[in-house]
Structures are given as C-alpha cells and as structure tokens.
Design an enzyme around this catalytic site. Structure first.
Site, PDB file in Angstrom:
ATOM      1  N   ASP A 203      -6.839 -24.094  50.425  1.00 40.82           N
ATOM      2  CA  ASP A 203      -7.282 -22.981  51.272  1.00 40.82           C
ATOM      3  C   ASP A 203      -7.450 -23.517  52.691  1.00 40.82           C
ATOM      4  OD1 ASP A 203      -8.521 -20.079  51.206  1.00 40.82           O
ATOM      5  OD2 ASP A 203      -9.806 -21.303  52.497  1.00 40.82           O
ATOM      6  N   LEU A 204      -6.811 -22.864  53.654  1.00 36.80           N
ATOM      7  CA  LEU A 204      -6.828 -23.336  55.043  1.00 36.80           C
ATOM      8  C   LEU A 204      -8.181 -23.068  55.687  1.00 36.80           C
ATOM      9  CD1 LEU A 204      -3.286 -22.175  56.231  1.00 36.80           C
ATOM     10  CD2 LEU A 204      -3.948 -24.331  55.143  1.00 36.80           C
ATOM     11  N   ASP A 246      -3.931 -17.305  53.093  1.00 34.36           N
ATOM     12  CA  ASP A 246      -3.841 -18.716  53.468  1.00 34.36           C
ATOM     13  C   ASP A 246      -4.087 -19.622  52.259  1.00 34.36           C
ATOM     14  OD1 ASP A 246      -6.493 -18.084  53.178  1.00 34.36           O
ATOM     15  OD2 ASP A 246      -7.190 -19.225  54.908  1.00 34.36           O
TER      16      ASP A 246
END
Length: 338
Positions: A203-204, A246
């Site tokens: 997960d960004l 993302d």
C-alpha cells in the site's frame, strides 16, 4: 485413366480423413514445431486432392461428353467452396490449393475452345465457360482475403477481451482474476516441490496527498511508474498485480526461507521510495508491506490476502515504510473477518 484418378482420389480422401482423426486424438498441441508438422500434413493432403482434380478436369475436357464436363466443373466449384470456407484461416494453403485445381481447368477449357467441332458455338461456349471458372476463382480469392481478415479481427478481439478480463487497465499488471489463477498454479507447484510462496501486500504511503494536490491524471502516471519499478524488481516467474487504487500484490515463488521474502520486501520499500518525475515535477512516496506465506498459512488466496492486509495495517500504524510478516494474531483476525 479416369478410373485410376478416381481410385487415387478415394485413397487421398481416406488419408486426409485419417489425418484429421489423428489430430483430434492427439488433443491440444502447444509445441509450435509440432503444430507446423501437423499443418504440413494437412497442406499436402489438400495439394494432392487439388492435383488429382486438375488432372481429372484436363482429361475430361479433352473429350466431348457434356455430362462429364458438367460433373468435373461442378467438382471444381465444390472443391473451391470447401477450401475457401474451411481453410481461409491458412491463406497460403487455401490459395495454393485453389489455383492448383482451377488454373489447369481454365487453360484446358480455353484450349479446347479452339478445337474444330461441328457443334454450333462450340468455341464460344467453351471460352465463356473458361471465363466463368476464372471469374469464380477471382471471387473466391477475394473471399479468402475477406474471411482471413475477419478471422484475424475476431481472434484479435477475443484475445484483447481475454487480456482485458485478466489485466489492470491502467498499469497492464495482472488483476485479481489472473492473480488467483497464478496463485493456484504456483501454490500447487510449491506443495509438490516442498517450498514456499510469499504474498506481499503493498500500500503506497502518501499517494492520496499527491492525488489531492496534483490531480488524478498525475496520480495515474505515478501508479504506472510504480508498476514498472515493481516489474523490474521481480523475477520472470514472480507475479505483480494491482488490486485497485494504490494497492499492489507481489507473488514471490520458489522460496526456501522467509528471509528471501524479507529481502525482497526491503528492496521494494527502498526502490519505491525513490523520487518520481511526473510532468517535470518531482514526487515522493513510500510503501508499506504485509507478507503472508503459503502453505504455512494455508493455500486459500482470500485468507492469505486478509492475513497480509492485517500485517500491512500494523506496518502502517507503526510508522509506514515498513515490512511485517503475518503473525498468529493477524491470521486469527483474518479468520474472524472470513
């Protein structure tokens, strides 16, 4: 001579039918060399039938039996129609077979038109017949082109639809459907080889702020760059997938120890955290990673995703840009969620 040609034609037909039956019995063939061999066998059968038909027509047209002419010319039309409808997806075989059968027939009809004969309009009628066969041949060649293009467009569309159903439209990475197929395959392989598969849930960190500040188009470009970096970090047998937004998945296969998964996760964090250039603007993000391994934690994709997601949540809560393995508490949480 006609009986001999008819006998050879029967033998050729039998061999061609036997070849087709053998092809179906062989089942799906994935080897290109083997496929080419089967194609050559099919082509030889077509060419042999075309040659025999051309010889039959040349002999029949040299004699004055109208009913025999009618039968042989009708055979040419039937052969051409069958070849075009059945073999147009192989235009080389189709066109060659068609010309082998029709060109000698056209020439024989044209030459026979100049033979002296008491029948009124004998020459004119044979020239007209030669013209008709030539015209039908030309139309058949145009039909081959049309059918081949249609077949190519149809199969291309099917391929594109199948690809779209299995890939992420923005990044071109695997989507959840293809990830599931690859996960099942590699997990089964790991069970046989007695090694492990690691599922990295990414997960960004900071992506939402970039989307809010620079807009979704810039965010999309950034996601594409992240996808390319991930592809460049993994081996050819590993799988990179985008679940949406993302969130990314990296399926690392053929592991003998958890340390290999940890090394890849740390490398992912280091590479993804390097600056990006989007529309001449430098942007920076980081990534948090949750890791779950199979078959240690099971062989069900949804359970492993939930385990890795729970580990990812702990990583983000602990300061982001970290990689944590799924532990018993995470697995228990995943089981409760299920």
């Amino acid at each position: 001579m006609l009986l001999a040609l008819a006998g050879l034609g029967a033998i050729t037909t039998f061999v061609r039918l036997a070849t087709i039956r053998a092809w179906f019995r062989a089942g799906p063939v994935g080897d290109f060399v083997t496929l080419k061999r089967w194609e050559r066998r099919y082509a030889i059968g077509n060419y042999a039938s075309a040659i025999l038909l051309a010889l039959l027509n040349v002999i029949a047209i040299s004699s004055h039996y109208p009913l025999l002419h009618l039968i042989t010319v009708s055979l040419v039309f039937s052969f051409g129609a069958g070849i075009v409808s059945r073999t147009s997806v192989r235009p080389k075989i189709c066109v060659t077979s068609l010309l082998i059968a029709t060109l000698p027939t056209i020439v024989a009809l044209a030459l026979h038109a100049f033979d002296a004969h008491p029948i009124p309009l004998h020459g004119e009628l044979f020239l007209i017949e030669a013209f008709i066969v030539a015209m039908i041949t030309g139309l058949s060649l145009q039909t081959v082109v049309h059918l081949y293009r249609s077949a190519v467009e149809h199969h291309t569309a099917r391929h594109d639809m199948a690809k779209l159903a299995r890939t992420d439209a923005l990044t071109g990475l695997s989507n959840r459907l293809l990830l599931r197929e690859q996960f099942q395959f590699h997990t089964a392989t790991a069970l046989r080889a007695k090694n492990q598969v690691a599922l990295h849930f990414l997960d960004l960190d900071g992506f939402k702020a970039i989307n809010d500040r620079y807009g979704h188009p810039a965010g999309d470009v950034l996601l594409e760059q992240v996808a390319r970096r991930l592809e460049g970090m993994v081996r050819s047998e590993d799988v990179v997938s985008r679940l949406g937004g993302d969130e990314f998945i990296v399926l690392q296969v053929g592991l003998s120890d958890d340390s290999e998964a940890e090394l890849l996760a740390r490398r992912i964090i280091r590479e993804i955290s390097k600056p990006y250039l989007v529309d001449d603007v430098s942007m920076s993000i980081s990534v948090s990673v949750g890791i779950a391994t199979a078959p240690k934690l099971g062989v069900e994709l949804e359970r492993l995703l939930a385990c890795a997601d729970a580990a990812l949540y702990r990583a983000k809560a602990g300061g982001k840009a970290r990689a944590l393995f799924c532990v018993e508490a995470d697995a228990a949480m995943a089981d409760m969620a299920a």
